[in-house]
Design an enzyme around this catalytic site. Structure first.
Site, mmCIF file in Angstrom:
data_model
loop_
_atom_site.group_PDB
_atom_site.id
_atom_site.type_symbol
_atom_site.label_atom_id
_atom_site.label_comp_id
_atom_site.label_asym_id
_atom_site.label_seq_id
_atom_site.Cartn_x
_atom_site.Cartn_y
_atom_site.Cartn_z
ATOM 1 N N GLY A 41 0.829 -1.211 0.000
ATOM 2 C CA GLY A 41 0.000 0.000 0.000
ATOM 3 C C GLY A 41 0.859 1.255 0.000
ATOM 4 N N VAL A 62 -0.928 -7.536 10.175
ATOM 5 C CA VAL A 62 -2.060 -8.326 10.699
ATOM 6 C C VAL A 62 -1.661 -9.726 11.166
ATOM 7 C CG1 VAL A 62 -3.874 -7.080 9.437
ATOM 8 C CG2 VAL A 62 -2.804 -9.102 8.384
ATOM 9 N N ARG A 111 -13.608 -10.968 19.608
ATOM 10 C CA ARG A 111 -13.474 -10.274 20.906
ATOM 11 C C ARG A 111 -14.345 -9.031 20.958
ATOM 12 N NH1 ARG A 111 -8.065 -11.317 20.126
ATOM 13 N NH2 ARG A 111 -7.521 -9.169 19.626
ATOM 14 N N TYR A 150 -1.159 -17.162 -3.501
ATOM 15 C CA TYR A 150 -2.300 -16.250 -3.359
ATOM 16 C C TYR A 150 -3.612 -17.046 -3.339
ATOM 17 C CZ TYR A 150 -5.406 -12.283 -4.517
ATOM 18 O OH TYR A 150 -6.396 -11.326 -4.532
HETATM 19 P P1 NAD Z 1 -3.250 -3.675 -2.608
HETATM 20 O O1 NAD Z 1 -1.958 -4.400 -2.677
HETATM 21 O O2 NAD Z 1 -3.361 -2.342 -3.249
HETATM 22 O O3 NAD Z 1 -3.732 -3.532 -1.108
HETATM 23 C C1 NAD Z 1 -3.468 -4.490 -0.104
HETATM 24 C C2 NAD Z 1 -3.133 -3.757 1.166
HETATM 25 O O4 NAD Z 1 -2.896 -4.710 2.215
HETATM 26 C C3 NAD Z 1 -1.859 -2.908 1.044
HETATM 27 O O5 NAD Z 1 -2.083 -1.604 1.536
HETATM 28 C C4 NAD Z 1 -0.834 -3.667 1.890
HETATM 29 O O6 NAD Z 1 0.163 -2.833 2.417
HETATM 30 C C5 NAD Z 1 -1.738 -4.310 2.935
HETATM 31 N N1 NAD Z 1 -1.153 -5.494 3.572
HETATM 32 C C6 NAD Z 1 -0.621 -6.578 2.955
HETATM 33 N N2 NAD Z 1 -0.164 -7.453 3.874
HETATM 34 C C7 NAD Z 1 -0.431 -6.914 5.089
HETATM 35 C C8 NAD Z 1 -0.188 -7.338 6.430
HETATM 36 N N3 NAD Z 1 0.409 -8.515 6.694
HETATM 37 N N4 NAD Z 1 -0.582 -6.531 7.432
HETATM 38 C C9 NAD Z 1 -1.187 -5.330 7.183
HETATM 39 N N5 NAD Z 1 -1.420 -4.874 5.943
HETATM 40 C C10 NAD Z 1 -1.056 -5.667 4.905
HETATM 41 O O7 NAD Z 1 -4.352 -4.677 -3.216
HETATM 42 P P2 NAD Z 1 -5.888 -4.410 -3.601
HETATM 43 O O8 NAD Z 1 -6.020 -4.584 -5.049
HETATM 44 O O9 NAD Z 1 -6.360 -3.170 -2.979
HETATM 45 O O10 NAD Z 1 -6.591 -5.649 -2.905
HETATM 46 C C11 NAD Z 1 -7.206 -5.535 -1.636
HETATM 47 C C12 NAD Z 1 -7.892 -6.829 -1.269
HETATM 48 O O11 NAD Z 1 -8.921 -7.144 -2.222
HETATM 49 C C13 NAD Z 1 -6.944 -8.019 -1.222
HETATM 50 O O12 NAD Z 1 -7.302 -8.839 -0.135
HETATM 51 C C14 NAD Z 1 -7.214 -8.717 -2.526
HETATM 52 O O13 NAD Z 1 -6.957 -10.080 -2.429
HETATM 53 C C15 NAD Z 1 -8.686 -8.431 -2.738
HETATM 54 N N6 NAD Z 1 -9.011 -8.483 -4.166
HETATM 55 C C16 NAD Z 1 -8.631 -7.464 -5.005
HETATM 56 C C17 NAD Z 1 -8.919 -7.564 -6.353
HETATM 57 C C18 NAD Z 1 -8.530 -6.485 -7.325
HETATM 58 O O14 NAD Z 1 -8.805 -6.623 -8.525
HETATM 59 N N7 NAD Z 1 -7.937 -5.397 -6.912
HETATM 60 C C19 NAD Z 1 -9.592 -8.692 -6.858
HETATM 61 C C20 NAD Z 1 -9.928 -9.706 -5.970
HETATM 62 C C21 NAD Z 1 -9.653 -9.585 -4.629
#
Ligand code: NAD
Length: 317
Positions: A41, A62, A111, A150
Site C-alpha cells: 500500500g 495483521v 473479541r 495467493y
Molecule cells: P493492494 O496491494 O493495493 O492492497 C493491499 C493492502 O494490504 C496494502 O495496503 C498492503 O500494504 C496491505 N497489507 C498486505 N499485507 C499486510 C499485512 N500482513 N498486514 C497489514 N497490511 C497488509 O491490493 P488491492 O487490489 O487493494 O486488494 C485488496 C484486497 O482485495 C486483497 O485482499 C485482494 O486479495 C482483494 N481483491 C482485489 C482484487 C482487485 O482486482 N484489486 C480482486 C480480488 C480480490
C-alpha cells in the site's frame, strides 16, 4: 439488515481497494481505523483522509496480535498482496497474511462482537472449467504452482472464516471479488489496466500477454466497494461474487484504452503467465437478488476516470 456501523476496522486500508473502502465509510459518517503495514500500500492513498477526525491509521502487520482501545462493529479484512507481481515477490508473506493474518482478524472481530467480512477473490476458481463462475463452483487451482501462494491463501482464509461460523457461530461474510480497476492502482504493479494505461500515456506499445483472446470482466472500484459494503450491511454469509459480468477479450480492453487515450502506439505480444486463467466472468445473480447490488459504472466511463487519474500523475511527474 445490520444496523448502520459506527466503528469499522479496515485491514489493508492503505491499498488500492481498501483506501476507497475507507473513503466511502468516512463519508457516510463511520469512524474508521485503517490497519496497514504498507507491504504493497501507500501513504498517499489515504493522505486526504488523515486530517479527518473520524479516520485513524494504525501501522501494523495483521499477522501480529492486535489490541485497540474502543469498540469496533465491523472488520473489513482486505490486507493481502493482490497483484501477481506483488505476491510472486512476497510468496511466504502472502501465505502468512492470508492464513495467520486472517485468524488474528477473526479473533479480533470475535473479541469485539464485530461482523467480519473477508475480501476473497475470483482466483479461488483458478483456471475455471465452468463458465460463468457461480459461487457453488469449487474451482480448478494448481496447489503447487507459483500463483498458489495467493489462491490457496484465500481458499484457506475462506475455509477458516467458515470454520469460525460453524464452530463459534461468528458473524462472518465472504466476498469473492473479481478484477477491479480504478484510480490508485500502481503504475508498475503488473496488473493489466494500469499497465495498458501507463503504456498508452507514454506512447509505448501495449503489451498483451499470450494471445489476447483470454477474457476478463473488470469492475470499476466504486462498484466493487459498494458491493462489499452492501454485503457488510446484510446478514448474508456467502460466499458471494462481486464483479462486473461484462466479459471482454484482453485485446478489446487494450483497444478501448488506446481509443480513449488517443494513443498511436500499437500492441506487442509477450509470453502468457503460468496458470493464467483463460476465461473469467462472474455470475452475480446472488449479489443481485440478496444484496440488490449490481455494477453501475460502464467500462468507457470507468476507463476514462482511471485514465484521467493516471494522466494527472503523469503530467505532475
Ligand atoms: P493492494 O496491494 O493495493 O492492497 C493491499 C493492502 O494490504 C496494502 O495496503 C498492503 O500494504 C496491505 N497489507 C498486505 N499485507 C499486510 C499485512 N500482513 N498486514 C497489514 N497490511 C497488509 O491490493 P488491492 O487490489 O487493494 O486488494 C485488496 C484486497 O482485495 C486483497 O485482499 C485482494 O486479495 C482483494 N481483491 C482485489 C482484487 C482487485 O482486482 N484489486 C480482486 C480480488 C480480490
Amino acid at each position: 439488515m445490520h444496523t448502520v456501523f459506527t466503528h469499522a476496522l479496515v485491514t489493508g486500508g492503505a491499498g488500492f481497494v481498501g483506501s476507497h473502502v475507507c473513503e466511502n465509510l468516512v463519508r457516510s459518517g463511520t469512524r474508521v481505523v485503517c490497519v496497514d503495514n504498507f507491504a504493497t500500500g501507500a501513504r498517499e492513498n489515504i493522505a486526504h483522509l488523515l486530517p479527518e477526525q473520524s479516520f485513524e491509521l494504525v501501522e501494523h502487520d495483521v499477522t501480529e496480535p492486535l489490541e485497540l482501545p474502543g469498540g469496533v462493529d465491523v472488520v473489513l479484512h482486505l490486507a493481502s498482496a493482490a497483484s501477481p507481481k506483488d505476491y510472486l515477490r512476497l510468496p511466504i508473506e502472502t501465505l502468512r497474511t492470508g492464513s495467520l493474518g486472517t485468524e488474528r482478524m477473526l479473533e479480533f472481530a470475535g473479541r469485539h462482537g464485530a461482523r467480519f467480512v473477508l475480501a476473497s477473490t475470483s482466483e479461488v476458481y483458478g483456471d475455471p472449467l465452468e463458465h460463468p463462475q457461480r459461487e457453488g463452483y469449487w474451482g480448478n487451482v494448481n496447489p503447487v504452482g507459483p500463483r498458489s501462494v495467493y489462491d490457496e491463501a484465500k481458499r484457506y482464509a475462506e475455509a477458516l472464516t467458515m470454520a469460525y461460523r460453524r464452530e463459534r457461530d461468528a458473524d462472518v461474510a465472504i466476498a469473492r471479488i473479481f478484477n477491479t480497476y480504478g484510480p490508485r492502482m500502481r503504475a508498475g504493479d503488473g496488473r493489466m489496466i494500469p499497465t495498458f494505461v501507463t503504456q498508452a500515456l507514454a506512447g509505448e506499445p501495449l503489451t498483451i500477454q499470450g494471445s489476447g483472446e483470454q477474457t476478463r470482466s473488470v469492475c470499476y472500484v466504486t462498484d466493487t466497494v459498494a458491493g462489499l459494503l452492501a454485503l457488510a450491511h446484510s446478514e448474508l454469509t456467502g460466499p458471494v461474487n462481486i464483479g462486473n459480468p461484462h466479459e471482454l477479450p484482453v485485446w478489446r480492453l487494450a483497444d478501448e484504452v488506446r481509443a480513449l487515450t488517443g494513443a498511436r502506439s500499437g500492441v506487442r505480444r509477450v509470453d502468457g503467465a503460468e496458470d493464467d486463467p483463460r476465461r473469467r466472468c462472474p455470475d452475480i445473480s446472488l449479489a443481485r437478488e440478496e444484496l440488490g447490488w449490481r455494477p453501475e459504472v460502464a467500462l468507457g466511463e470507468g476507463l476514462r476516470r482511471t485514465i484521467d487519474w493516471f494522466a494527472a500523475r503523469h503530467a505532475a511527474a
